[in-house]
Design an enzyme around this catalytic site. Sequence first.
Site, mmCIF file in Angstrom:
data_model
loop_
_atom_site.group_PDB
_atom_site.id
_atom_site.type_symbol
_atom_site.label_atom_id
_atom_site.label_comp_id
_atom_site.label_asym_id
_atom_site.label_seq_id
_atom_site.Cartn_x
_atom_site.Cartn_y
_atom_site.Cartn_z
ATOM 1 N N GLY A 101 0.830 -1.213 0.000
ATOM 2 C CA GLY A 101 0.000 0.000 0.000
ATOM 3 C C GLY A 101 0.855 1.249 0.000
ATOM 4 N N ASP B 103 5.449 -5.201 5.506
ATOM 5 C CA ASP B 103 5.787 -6.597 5.823
ATOM 6 C C ASP B 103 5.630 -7.539 4.624
ATOM 7 O OD1 ASP B 103 2.855 -6.182 7.385
ATOM 8 O OD2 ASP B 103 2.976 -7.917 6.074
#
Length: 398
Positions: free
Chosen positions: A25, A129
């Site tokens: 994102g 992550d």
Amino acid sequence: MKTNNQGNDTLNKKIKRIGVLTGGGDCPGLNAVIRAIVKTAHHEYDIEIIGFEDGYEGLIEGRYRKIDLRDASGILAQGGTILGTSNRADPFRFPVLQNDGYVYLDRSSQGVLNYEKLGLDALIAIGGDGTMGASAGMIEKGLPIIGVPKTIDNDLVGTDVTFGFDSAVITATDAVDKIHTTAQSHHRVMFVEVMGRYAGWLALCSGLAGGGDIILLPEFSYDIEAICDQVRTRNAQGKNFSIVVVGEGAKPVGGEMVVQRTVKHSPDAIRLGGVSHAVAAQVEELTNIECRVTILGHLLRGGSPSAFDRVLATRLGVEAVRMAAKGESGKLVVLKNNRMDSIPIAEVAGKIRTVTPDDNLVRTAQSLGICLGFAQGESPEKYYDPVQTAPRQGQEDN
Ligand code: F6P
């Protein structure tokens, strides 16, 4: 052997070309990192920068372009990423459209091949992550990768803070400030839901900064009665409105998080959102006080980075190039006690950093009388039920 113009990096091999990609994102500050990488590469080392489009998708599909000083100019204050990004591009489980729909193929070797064809000496992967998980696999396949941590969720382990977070807190706080006036005028309970996935940092910090009366975090299951009590107590004290800041991952005691949708091809397919509608409906029914909900959503990922994020992103970008130029690999550049540091990417992959009961921010909120979803005086440990590892692997939905 060569020494760069700072006189402190002895180069065994002249690094000539570095690739860069932004994955996952987007968030404010990505362009500030790209700018810092390009400028440092040019001014300090005379290194050429190749930008891959849309994260690991660009590496696998061979979509890239040279990024020079002109491209990197004027983008410091710009949100988003000039390279584009994707959260559906796991090289080891890459979605490929075939006759009867998508199949998932291991395209990691294609990524290595494209990297080699371009004659790259290192790759800088800017991401959260998911991107670090993919990077850990590509490092095992031999790619020399330097990671740069980003995300509005602030949930990467090993770093004090990720860039993008401060800007998102500012946006959320501004929204809470604005909601305050209408809450007061209408004597309502106003819910402001923020992103953050399984981590409550964004809710906790914007709740504290915006003067929230109740803050619900994914890490602590909430008790609806405790929330209603806080609202009633405030009304009894003549404060006939309340502000509830809700992390999208909040869940009731014994209940589940509200999943808004699942995203095909995404390494973490779950998209949260909407829990505040459920909480608001219950509070309205139990207290007979009118409630309204505002979900901030992707607004929190937009806009110009804050000054703090611009400086942090710039420091990270500079350090990433320095490390790559020194021939370092497999490391994530991090901020530790306000100093640039690094940790192995393998140590952060698959993990997330969430709010813990002993965090000073939790104690601070409790000292102010803020309800964290359970009654004052109750121990946070009793309600502590965090997600501790980042879920991986796409699901086959919408
Ligand atoms: O990780 C950043 C984040 O904005 C989370 O806070 C949120 O849950 C998720 O991404 C939303 O993802 P998408 O952009 O795919 O809807």
